[in-house]
Design a protein around this motif. Sequence first.
Motif, PDB file in Angstrom:
ATOM      1  N   UNK A  49       0.832  -1.208   0.000  1.00 32.72           N
ATOM      2  CA  UNK A  49       0.000   0.000   0.000  1.00 32.72           C
ATOM      3  C   UNK A  49       0.865   1.256   0.000  1.00 32.72           C
ATOM      4  N   UNK A  50       1.948   1.236   0.785  1.00 33.30           N
ATOM      5  CA  UNK A  50       2.856   2.370   0.863  1.00 33.30           C
ATOM      6  C   UNK A  50       3.527   2.613  -0.490  1.00 33.30           C
ATOM      7  N   UNK A  51       4.001   1.528  -1.128  1.00 34.08           N
ATOM      8  CA  UNK A  51       4.646   1.666  -2.428  1.00 34.08           C
ATOM      9  C   UNK A  51       3.656   2.224  -3.460  1.00 34.08           C
ATOM     10  N   UNK A  52       2.434   1.751  -3.414  1.00 33.09           N
ATOM     11  CA  UNK A  52       1.411   2.233  -4.335  1.00 33.09           C
ATOM     12  C   UNK A  52       1.168   3.732  -4.142  1.00 33.09           C
ATOM     13  N   UNK A  53       1.093   4.162  -2.906  1.00 35.01           N
ATOM     14  CA  UNK A  53       0.879   5.598  -2.622  1.00 35.01           C
ATOM     15  C   UNK A  53       2.061   6.426  -3.105  1.00 35.01           C
ATOM     16  N   UNK A  54       3.268   5.919  -2.920  1.00 39.06           N
ATOM     17  CA  UNK A  54       4.458   6.639  -3.385  1.00 39.06           C
ATOM     18  C   UNK A  54       4.445   6.756  -4.899  1.00 39.06           C
ATOM     19  N   UNK A  55       4.174   5.665  -5.579  1.00 39.86           N
ATOM     20  CA  UNK A  55       4.156   5.695  -7.046  1.00 39.86           C
ATOM     21  C   UNK A  55       3.028   6.570  -7.579  1.00 39.86           C
ATOM     22  N   UNK A  56       1.910   6.630  -6.874  1.00 34.88           N
ATOM     23  CA  UNK A  56       0.815   7.521  -7.301  1.00 34.88           C
ATOM     24  C   UNK A  56       1.244   8.985  -7.270  1.00 34.88           C
TER      25      UNK A  56
END
Length: 59
Positions: A49-56
């Motif tokens: 979830x954290x990686x997804x938020x960063x990439x967003x």
Amino acid sequence: MYSNMTNNFLIYDRQHRRADDDPDIYNRYKSFLIFIGFDAAGADLEVAYFMNAVFDTLD
């Protein structure tokens, strides 16, 4: 922008970072989550979830 848990990790990481720590922030975040009581599968999911938020934020 980040969740409270992510903010707590970033504060903890800045204050307790050692030269021999893993340079990968995602591995450090997973280790932190396990340290505070997550199981390995839950920690992997939270890191995803954290990686997804960063990439967003990079789009």
